[in-house]
Design a protein around this motif. Sequence first.
Motif, mmCIF file in Angstrom:
data_model
loop_
_atom_site.group_PDB
_atom_site.id
_atom_site.type_symbol
_atom_site.label_atom_id
_atom_site.label_comp_id
_atom_site.label_asym_id
_atom_site.label_seq_id
_atom_site.Cartn_x
_atom_site.Cartn_y
_atom_site.Cartn_z
ATOM 1 N N MET A 1 0.665 -1.115 0.185
ATOM 2 C CA MET A 1 0.113 -0.040 0.104
ATOM 3 C C MET A 1 0.784 1.187 -0.040
ATOM 4 O O MET A 1 0.334 2.277 -0.838
ATOM 5 N N ALA A 2 1.962 1.091 0.741
ATOM 6 C CA ALA A 2 2.840 2.299 0.709
ATOM 7 C C ALA A 2 3.390 2.668 -0.741
ATOM 8 O O ALA A 2 3.539 3.763 -1.048
ATOM 9 N N ASN A 3 3.686 1.512 -1.418
ATOM 10 C CA ASN A 3 4.210 1.704 -2.933
ATOM 11 C C ASN A 3 3.230 2.408 -3.686
ATOM 12 O O ASN A 3 3.811 3.362 -4.682
ATOM 13 N N ALA A 4 1.951 2.120 -3.344
ATOM 14 C CA ALA A 4 0.906 2.901 -4.271
ATOM 15 C C ALA A 4 0.702 4.507 -3.775
ATOM 16 O O ALA A 4 0.580 5.245 -4.531
ATOM 17 N N LEU A 5 0.758 4.682 -2.521
ATOM 18 C CA LEU A 5 0.950 5.785 -2.054
ATOM 19 C C LEU A 5 2.156 6.814 -2.621
ATOM 20 O O LEU A 5 1.961 7.858 -3.265
ATOM 21 N N PHE A 6 3.377 5.987 -2.654
ATOM 22 C CA PHE A 6 4.424 6.812 -3.511
ATOM 23 C C PHE A 6 4.201 7.209 -4.972
ATOM 24 O O PHE A 6 4.606 8.140 -5.712
ATOM 25 N N PHE A 7 3.539 6.221 -5.844
ATOM 26 C CA PHE A 7 3.416 6.231 -7.104
ATOM 27 C C PHE A 7 2.162 7.493 -7.331
ATOM 28 O O PHE A 7 2.633 8.481 -7.956
ATOM 29 N N PHE A 8 1.333 7.308 -6.542
ATOM 30 C CA PHE A 8 0.297 8.501 -6.618
ATOM 31 C C PHE A 8 0.687 9.849 -6.145
ATOM 32 O O PHE A 8 0.277 10.782 -6.801
ATOM 33 N N TRP B 1 -6.108 16.225 -9.333
ATOM 34 C CA TRP B 1 -7.336 15.943 -8.653
ATOM 35 C C TRP B 1 -7.153 14.368 -8.383
ATOM 36 O O TRP B 1 -7.692 13.850 -7.069
ATOM 37 N N THR B 2 -7.177 13.636 -9.363
ATOM 38 C CA THR B 2 -7.400 12.200 -9.427
ATOM 39 C C THR B 2 -6.164 11.682 -8.408
ATOM 40 O O THR B 2 -6.557 10.968 -7.608
ATOM 41 N N ALA B 3 -4.915 11.853 -8.669
ATOM 42 C CA ALA B 3 -3.961 11.390 -7.847
ATOM 43 C C ALA B 3 -4.156 11.749 -6.104
ATOM 44 O O ALA B 3 -3.878 11.095 -5.383
ATOM 45 N N GLY B 4 -4.425 13.214 -6.050
ATOM 46 C CA GLY B 4 -4.813 13.602 -4.663
ATOM 47 C C GLY B 4 -5.780 12.786 -3.863
ATOM 48 O O GLY B 4 -5.590 12.604 -2.865
ATOM 49 N N LEU B 5 -6.950 12.684 -4.761
ATOM 50 C CA LEU B 5 -7.883 12.130 -4.032
ATOM 51 C C LEU B 5 -7.615 10.906 -3.749
ATOM 52 O O LEU B 5 -8.346 10.201 -2.786
ATOM 53 N N ILE B 6 -6.991 10.160 -4.775
ATOM 54 C CA ILE B 6 -6.537 8.330 -4.401
ATOM 55 C C ILE B 6 -5.772 8.727 -3.060
ATOM 56 O O ILE B 6 -5.950 7.599 -2.291
ATOM 57 N N MET B 7 -4.884 9.571 -2.953
ATOM 58 C CA MET B 7 -4.024 9.519 -1.677
ATOM 59 C C MET B 7 -4.704 9.639 -0.454
ATOM 60 O O MET B 7 -4.463 9.063 0.538
ATOM 61 N N VAL B 8 -5.654 10.447 -0.485
ATOM 62 C CA VAL B 8 -6.549 10.882 0.547
ATOM 63 C C VAL B 8 -7.560 9.588 0.912
ATOM 64 O O VAL B 8 -7.552 9.014 1.955
ATOM 65 N N GLY B 9 -8.069 8.750 -0.318
ATOM 66 C CA GLY B 9 -8.693 7.723 -0.034
ATOM 67 C C GLY B 9 -7.803 6.709 0.538
ATOM 68 O O GLY B 9 -8.233 5.850 1.342
ATOM 69 N N PRO C 1 -0.740 7.331 6.248
ATOM 70 C CA PRO C 1 -1.175 8.354 6.679
ATOM 71 C C PRO C 1 -2.624 8.833 6.326
ATOM 72 O O PRO C 1 -3.028 9.133 5.017
ATOM 73 N N ASN C 2 -3.609 9.116 7.245
ATOM 74 C CA ASN C 2 -5.045 9.848 7.013
ATOM 75 C C ASN C 2 -4.698 11.297 7.085
ATOM 76 O O ASN C 2 -4.364 11.891 7.986
ATOM 77 N N TYR C 3 -4.613 11.790 5.878
ATOM 78 C CA TYR C 3 -4.362 13.398 5.627
ATOM 79 C C TYR C 3 -5.230 14.170 6.223
ATOM 80 O O TYR C 3 -5.124 15.159 6.257
ATOM 81 N N LEU C 4 -6.574 13.545 6.414
ATOM 82 C CA LEU C 4 -7.692 14.495 6.853
ATOM 83 C C LEU C 4 -7.745 14.507 8.454
ATOM 84 O O LEU C 4 -8.357 15.585 9.071
ATOM 85 N N GLY D 1 -7.364 20.741 10.228
ATOM 86 C CA GLY D 1 -7.983 21.355 9.096
ATOM 87 C C GLY D 1 -7.013 21.756 8.013
ATOM 88 O O GLY D 1 -7.653 22.525 7.022
ATOM 89 N N TRP D 2 -5.644 21.350 8.041
ATOM 90 C CA TRP D 2 -5.089 21.642 6.945
ATOM 91 C C TRP D 2 -5.441 21.075 5.602
ATOM 92 O O TRP D 2 -5.585 22.000 4.569
ATOM 93 N N MET D 3 -5.804 19.939 5.634
ATOM 94 C CA MET D 3 -6.251 19.126 4.512
ATOM 95 C C MET D 3 -7.661 20.062 3.884
ATOM 96 O O MET D 3 -7.706 20.057 2.437
ATOM 97 N N HIS D 4 -8.435 20.375 4.569
ATOM 98 C CA HIS D 4 -9.632 20.985 4.331
ATOM 99 C C HIS D 4 -9.281 22.413 3.619
ATOM 100 O O HIS D 4 -10.067 22.715 2.493
ATOM 101 N N LEU D 5 -8.522 23.093 4.171
ATOM 102 C CA LEU D 5 -7.969 24.304 3.605
ATOM 103 C C LEU D 5 -7.468 24.168 2.227
ATOM 104 O O LEU D 5 -7.787 24.843 1.199
ATOM 105 N N LYS D 6 -6.650 23.269 2.150
ATOM 106 C CA LYS D 6 -6.001 22.857 0.985
ATOM 107 C C LYS D 6 -6.915 22.612 -0.139
ATOM 108 O O LYS D 6 -6.787 22.909 -1.214
ATOM 109 N N LEU D 7 -7.810 21.787 0.172
ATOM 110 C CA LEU D 7 -8.905 21.499 -0.625
ATOM 111 C C LEU D 7 -9.894 22.541 -1.253
ATOM 112 O O LEU D 7 -10.239 22.623 -2.335
ATOM 113 N N LEU D 8 -10.017 23.509 -0.138
ATOM 114 C CA LEU D 8 -10.808 24.553 -0.415
ATOM 115 C C LEU D 8 -9.946 25.375 -1.549
ATOM 116 O O LEU D 8 -10.533 25.900 -2.772
ATOM 117 N N LEU D 9 -8.807 25.427 -1.380
ATOM 118 C CA LEU D 9 -7.894 26.324 -2.290
ATOM 119 C C LEU D 9 -7.816 25.632 -3.835
ATOM 120 O O LEU D 9 -7.747 26.225 -4.734
#
Length: 194
Positions: A1-8, A71-79, A88-91, A97-105
């Motif tokens: 799973m960590a390899n998938a994270l690094f890829f995305f 967007w696709t790679a970022g949302l996959i990392m969050v997922g 790591p759970n970025y949320l 709140g950092w990830m929420h602010l980043k997503l808002l931007l």
Amino acid sequence: MANALFFFKALHVVGFVSWFAGLFYLGRIFVYDEEASGKAEPERSTLKQQFNLMEWRVYRIICNPAMMITWTAGLIMVGLGLFSPLVPNYLTSGTPGWMHLKLLLLVLMTIYHLWNKRIIRRMEAGERPFSSWQYRLLNEMPTLFLISISYIAVYGKAGTLNYLYLVGGIIVFVGLIFLGARAYKKAREKVQRS
């Protein structure tokens, strides 16, 4: 799973670097397109046709795919962080709140991206919605997104993001950009008068 994270994560970096490059270049073409409006014929028509072609190519071939990759790679990392204990759970990790602010931007940046398409269409129709100086200022919008999102991601993930410093830094940076753009405008006008 960590390899998938690094890829995305790598794919996400490639996507946002390309997206910003496209938005920066598109903004410069807007400036040149507007300045071509002041030329005499037949130069004006030739330049405007070329700049319009360039605007559409940059928008469709660079900006759109790069935005989708980002967007696709970022949302996959969050997922991955939500469903795997190895990632790591970025949320919920880091500064609250950092990830929420980043997503808002990122949503605001996507709106800016789509707004550029509207500008292309208006210029293509012969409208002149902004002056070249206003386009120069608009061309700094991606800079604000780039700096804000980068600092939020780095410091937010580390758990050391100070929102007060972030807002203060952005305000100072916006002021410096505006003063620099105004000084450049005055210098250009002085050269044109002489």
